[in-house]
Design a protein around this motif. Structure first.
Motif, PDB file in Angstrom:
ATOM      1  N   SER A   1      18.661  40.403  28.601  1.00  0.00           N
ATOM      2  CA  SER A   1      20.112  40.225  28.547  1.00  0.00           C
ATOM      3  C   SER A   1      20.741  41.471  27.951  1.00  0.00           C
ATOM      4  CB  SER A   1      20.481  39.003  27.706  1.00  0.00           C
ATOM      5  OG  SER A   1      21.878  38.905  27.528  1.00  0.00           O
ATOM      6  N   ASN A   2      22.011  41.676  28.256  1.00  0.00           N
ATOM      7  CA  ASN A   2      22.743  42.808  27.690  1.00  0.00           C
ATOM      8  C   ASN A   2      23.287  42.520  26.301  1.00  0.00           C
ATOM      9  OD1 ASN A   2      23.253  45.193  29.746  1.00  0.00           O
ATOM     10  ND2 ASN A   2      23.211  43.297  30.923  1.00  0.00           N
ATOM     11  N   SER A   3      23.193  41.285  25.840  1.00  0.00           N
ATOM     12  CA  SER A   3      23.604  40.946  24.480  1.00  0.00           C
ATOM     13  C   SER A   3      22.479  40.165  23.820  1.00  0.00           C
ATOM     14  CB  SER A   3      24.897  40.122  24.486  1.00  0.00           C
ATOM     15  OG  SER A   3      24.706  38.879  25.149  1.00  0.00           O
ATOM     16  N   SER A   4      22.566  40.022  22.512  1.00  0.00           N
ATOM     17  CA  SER A   4      21.519  39.315  21.784  1.00  0.00           C
ATOM     18  C   SER A   4      21.462  37.858  22.221  1.00  0.00           C
ATOM     19  CB  SER A   4      21.772  39.416  20.280  1.00  0.00           C
ATOM     20  OG  SER A   4      23.036  38.855  19.959  1.00  0.00           O
ATOM     21  N   LEU A   5      20.285  37.282  22.090  1.00  0.00           N
ATOM     22  CA  LEU A   5      20.038  35.924  22.597  1.00  0.00           C
ATOM     23  C   LEU A   5      19.734  34.955  21.463  1.00  0.00           C
ATOM     24  CD1 LEU A   5      17.758  36.809  25.636  1.00  0.00           C
ATOM     25  CD2 LEU A   5      20.155  36.080  25.724  1.00  0.00           C
TER      26      LEU A   5
ATOM     27  N   ASN B   1      22.991  33.792  25.962  1.00  0.00           N
ATOM     28  CA  ASN B   1      23.540  35.077  25.523  1.00  0.00           C
ATOM     29  C   ASN B   1      24.845  34.878  24.758  1.00  0.00           C
ATOM     30  OD1 ASN B   1      25.579  34.748  27.456  1.00  0.00           O
ATOM     31  ND2 ASN B   1      24.615  36.131  28.930  1.00  0.00           N
ATOM     32  N   GLN B   2      25.445  35.964  24.293  1.00  0.00           N
ATOM     33  CA  GLN B   2      26.622  35.874  23.438  1.00  0.00           C
ATOM     34  C   GLN B   2      27.859  35.350  24.180  1.00  0.00           C
ATOM     35  OE1 GLN B   2      26.605  36.630  19.913  1.00  0.00           O
ATOM     36  NE2 GLN B   2      24.484  36.282  20.533  1.00  0.00           N
ATOM     37  N   ALA B   3      27.834  35.401  25.497  1.00  0.00           N
ATOM     38  CA  ALA B   3      28.943  34.871  26.287  1.00  0.00           C
ATOM     39  C   ALA B   3      28.764  33.392  26.605  1.00  0.00           C
ATOM     40  CB  ALA B   3      29.097  35.660  27.582  1.00  0.00           C
ATOM     41  N   GLY B   4      27.687  32.778  26.109  1.00  0.00           N
ATOM     42  CA  GLY B   4      27.456  31.358  26.349  1.00  0.00           C
ATOM     43  C   GLY B   4      26.740  31.053  27.647  1.00  0.00           C
ATOM     44  N   LEU B   5      26.342  32.075  28.388  1.00  0.00           N
ATOM     45  CA  LEU B   5      25.605  31.866  29.629  1.00  0.00           C
ATOM     46  C   LEU B   5      24.123  31.698  29.310  1.00  0.00           C
ATOM     47  CD1 LEU B   5      27.353  34.554  31.861  1.00  0.00           C
ATOM     48  CD2 LEU B   5      27.823  32.096  31.742  1.00  0.00           C
ATOM     49  N   CYS B   6      23.462  30.812  30.051  1.00  0.00           N
ATOM     50  CA  CYS B   6      22.087  30.479  29.683  1.00  0.00           C
ATOM     51  C   CYS B   6      21.163  30.465  30.897  1.00  0.00           C
ATOM     52  CB  CYS B   6      22.036  29.123  28.978  1.00  0.00           C
ATOM     53  SG  CYS B   6      22.579  27.746  30.016  1.00  0.00           S
ATOM     54  N   THR B   7      19.888  30.631  30.605  1.00  0.00           N
ATOM     55  CA  THR B   7      18.815  30.536  31.596  1.00  0.00           C
ATOM     56  C   THR B   7      17.656  29.807  30.934  1.00  0.00           C
ATOM     57  OG1 THR B   7      19.456  32.581  32.697  1.00  0.00           O
ATOM     58  CG2 THR B   7      17.215  31.824  33.051  1.00  0.00           C
ATOM     59  N   THR B   8      16.989  28.948  31.689  1.00  0.00           N
ATOM     60  CA  THR B   8      15.894  28.149  31.153  1.00  0.00           C
ATOM     61  C   THR B   8      14.574  28.526  31.814  1.00  0.00           C
ATOM     62  OG1 THR B   8      17.359  26.286  30.675  1.00  0.00           O
ATOM     63  CG2 THR B   8      15.004  25.803  30.837  1.00  0.00           C
ATOM     64  N   GLY B   9      13.542  28.668  30.994  1.00  0.00           N
ATOM     65  CA  GLY B   9      12.189  28.910  31.484  1.00  0.00           C
ATOM     66  C   GLY B   9      11.248  27.812  31.030  1.00  0.00           C
ATOM     67  N   SER B  10      10.332  27.415  31.887  1.00  0.00           N
ATOM     68  CA  SER B  10       9.359  26.354  31.566  1.00  0.00           C
ATOM     69  C   SER B  10       7.952  26.936  31.604  1.00  0.00           C
ATOM     70  CB  SER B  10       9.475  25.203  32.567  1.00  0.00           C
ATOM     71  OG  SER B  10      10.764  24.627  32.509  1.00  0.00           O
ATOM     72  N   PHE B  11       7.138  26.550  30.614  1.00  0.00           N
ATOM     73  CA  PHE B  11       5.800  27.117  30.477  1.00  0.00           C
ATOM     74  C   PHE B  11       4.833  26.011  30.083  1.00  0.00           C
ATOM     75  CE2 PHE B  11       9.144  29.962  29.136  1.00  0.00           C
ATOM     76  CZ  PHE B  11       8.980  31.030  29.971  1.00  0.00           C
ATOM     77  N   VAL B  12       3.598  26.104  30.556  1.00  0.00           N
ATOM     78  CA  VAL B  12       2.548  25.108  30.282  1.00  0.00           C
ATOM     79  C   VAL B  12       1.483  25.747  29.414  1.00  0.00           C
ATOM     80  CG1 VAL B  12       0.883  23.527  31.259  1.00  0.00           C
ATOM     81  CG2 VAL B  12       3.025  23.968  32.468  1.00  0.00           C
ATOM     82  N   LEU B  13       1.146  25.061  28.294  1.00  0.00           N
ATOM     83  CA  LEU B  13       0.155  25.579  27.357  1.00  0.00           C
ATOM     84  C   LEU B  13      -0.997  24.597  27.259  1.00  0.00           C
ATOM     85  CD1 LEU B  13       2.547  26.662  24.456  1.00  0.00           C
ATOM     86  CD2 LEU B  13       1.846  27.970  26.451  1.00  0.00           C
ATOM     87  N   SER B  14      -2.187  25.136  27.143  1.00  0.00           N
ATOM     88  CA  SER B  14      -3.371  24.274  26.933  1.00  0.00           C
ATOM     89  C   SER B  14      -4.368  25.038  26.074  1.00  0.00           C
ATOM     90  CB  SER B  14      -4.003  23.875  28.273  1.00  0.00           C
ATOM     91  OG  SER B  14      -4.402  25.013  28.996  1.00  0.00           O
ATOM     92  N   TYR B  15      -5.214  24.307  25.406  1.00  0.00           N
ATOM     93  CA  TYR B  15      -6.219  24.907  24.531  1.00  0.00           C
ATOM     94  C   TYR B  15      -7.321  25.513  25.414  1.00  0.00           C
ATOM     95  CZ  TYR B  15      -9.386  25.426  20.571  1.00  0.00           C
ATOM     96  OH  TYR B  15     -10.228  25.940  19.585  1.00  0.00           O
ATOM     97  N   PRO B  16      -7.692  26.736  25.104  1.00  0.00           N
ATOM     98  CA  PRO B  16      -8.724  27.354  25.942  1.00  0.00           C
ATOM     99  C   PRO B  16      -9.974  26.496  26.016  1.00  0.00           C
ATOM    100  CG  PRO B  16      -7.764  28.961  24.456  1.00  0.00           C
ATOM    101  CD  PRO B  16      -7.233  27.632  24.050  1.00  0.00           C
ATOM    102  N   GLY B  17     -10.410  26.240  27.192  1.00  0.00           N
ATOM    103  CA  GLY B  17     -11.612  25.447  27.382  1.00  0.00           C
ATOM    104  C   GLY B  17     -11.363  23.957  27.498  1.00  0.00           C
ATOM    105  N   SER B  18     -10.103  23.516  27.215  1.00  0.00           N
ATOM    106  CA  SER B  18      -9.798  22.087  27.334  1.00  0.00           C
ATOM    107  C   SER B  18      -9.550  21.755  28.794  1.00  0.00           C
ATOM    108  CB  SER B  18      -8.549  21.740  26.502  1.00  0.00           C
ATOM    109  OG  SER B  18      -7.416  22.408  27.026  1.00  0.00           O
ATOM    110  N   GLY B  19      -9.544  20.472  29.086  1.00  0.00           N
ATOM    111  CA  GLY B  19      -9.266  19.991  30.441  1.00  0.00           C
ATOM    112  C   GLY B  19     -10.503  20.007  31.260  1.00  0.00           C
TER     113      GLY B  19
END
Length: 367
Positions: A300-304, A349-367
């Motif tokens: 972003s061009n401004s702080s988040l 951002n400082q103008a109130g505009l937003c973006t969402t990211g989704s991420f999946v975490l798992s313990y190494p070796g689990s599953g």
């Protein structure tokens, strides 16, 4: 109509009658008979005398010129115009007094004026900014009757409004769920602003505002606040994204004098943060402890500011909900490493505009 029979007055050459009842507008005729020792008589008749029981009528009094009444002026020269009539005995003369309150005369005592319609007084050096001068007019007719009236006053304006304690603020329109920070906005065609703190003892007639910045070098001063409002909306603008603009406001008093302008700035940001998902990192420094880092994921061009939620299923929040942070790393203790975790990060951002990211975490070796 007979008012009085003949009465002797001896050798006097004058007489009076205080008991006669006279009607307004009527004429009185006086007959004088002179008789000598030889009983010879002479008779003299007066011209008709009009009975006037009413004072002059002052129908108009105006501060300033003869066209319209003036309430404010920069000059110390006070001018008064009026209209006075007397249909019976006519107007003999008029007097004018000047004061700082209605009917008073501390500035200039009553003096007879050479004109029956106007008067001018040079009060240079005797008045200060904010003084209101009231003119009292007193007119006399030839019957000795008097009428008087006071003007609504004229206020002297010799100084511009004071802006030493004035402030200007810009107000952003919300383009998303999140509010914008101070001095930032996401719209490029409108600016909302408000102000306070301008002062003039004589009053503020209106305000003026303008915007300067890239592409707006010739932006003119615009009259606003004509009915006392202390806010305005400037629309139809063509602002450039990722640029700073200055918003200027100044006050105008009733004498047309302008204050120093007061400035606030606004930064225009019209794009949402970008997502660079491949930079998301996570690790387990020890059993039950999770650390994840999203430095460089959002651009972003401004702080988040970030809002982080975590759950054991997609879009879930059973682990953490809407935690706000300005950092790009988070550590969680007591995390069940046997389960898959879904992290949702919203970057604002400082103008109130937003973006969402989704991420999946798992313990190494689990599953």
């Amino acid at each position: 109509m007979h008012l009085q029979d003949f009465k002797t007055v001896g050798r006097n050459t004058h007489a009076q009658n205080e008991d006669a009842t006279l009607n307004h507008g009527s004429f009185v005729h006086v007959t004088v008979v002179a008789e000598n020792e030889a009983a010879l008589r002479s008779v003299v008749y007066s011209d008709p005398i009009l009975v006037d029981l009413t004072p002059p009528v002052i129908s108009v009094i105006k501060d300033g010129g003869d066209e319209e009444d003036v309430d404010f002026q920069q000059s110390d020269v006070i001018t008064l115009h009026w209209n006075v009539t007397d249909d019976e005995s006519e107007v003999d003369f008029c007097e004018v007094a000047l004061g700082l309150s209605p009917g008073s005369g501390e500035v200039h005592q009553f003096t007879q004026q050479p004109s029956l319609y106007s008067a001018t007084f040079d009060l240079s050096g005797h008045l200060t900014h904010g003084d209101t001068v009231y003119s009292t007019l007193r007119c006399h007719n030839y019957a000795g009757m008097t009428s008087h009236v006071t003007s609504d006053g004229v206020t002297i304006v010799t100084q511009p409004p004071n802006s030493d304690h004035a402030i200007v603020e810009t107000m952003s329109e919300t383009q998303s769920y999140f509010p914008s920070s101070a001095f930032h906005q996401s719209t490029d065609d409108v600016i909302h602003l408000s102000w306070e703190g301008f002062f003039d003892v004589t009053g503020i007639r209106n305000y003026q505002c303008r915007v300067t910045g890239p592409g707006l070098t010739d932006f003119p001063w615009i009259d606003v606040g004509l009915n006392g409002q202390t806010h305005a909306t400037l629309s139809g603008l063509h602002l450039h994204g990722y640029n700073r603009y200055d918003v200027h406001v100044r006050a105008v008093n009733h004498g047309g004098m302008v204050s120093d302008d007061v400035t606030s700035d606004i930064y225009v940001e019209i794009e949402r943060p970008l997502v660079m998902g491949n930079r998301f990192r996570s690790w387990w420094p020890q059993q039950g402890v999770m650390v994840f880092d999203w430095t460089g994921v959002f651009l972003s061009n401004s702080s988040l500011v970030y809002e982080v939620s975590m759950g054991t299923k997609a879009a879930g929040t059973d682990v953490m909900q809407w935690r706000e942070t300005e950092k790009t790393e988070m550590r969680l203790d007591g995390v069940d490493s046997n389960k898959e975790h879904h992290v949702v990060i919203t970057a604002v951002n400082q103008a109130g505009l937003c973006t969402t990211g989704s991420f999946v975490l798992s313990y190494p070796g689990s599953g």
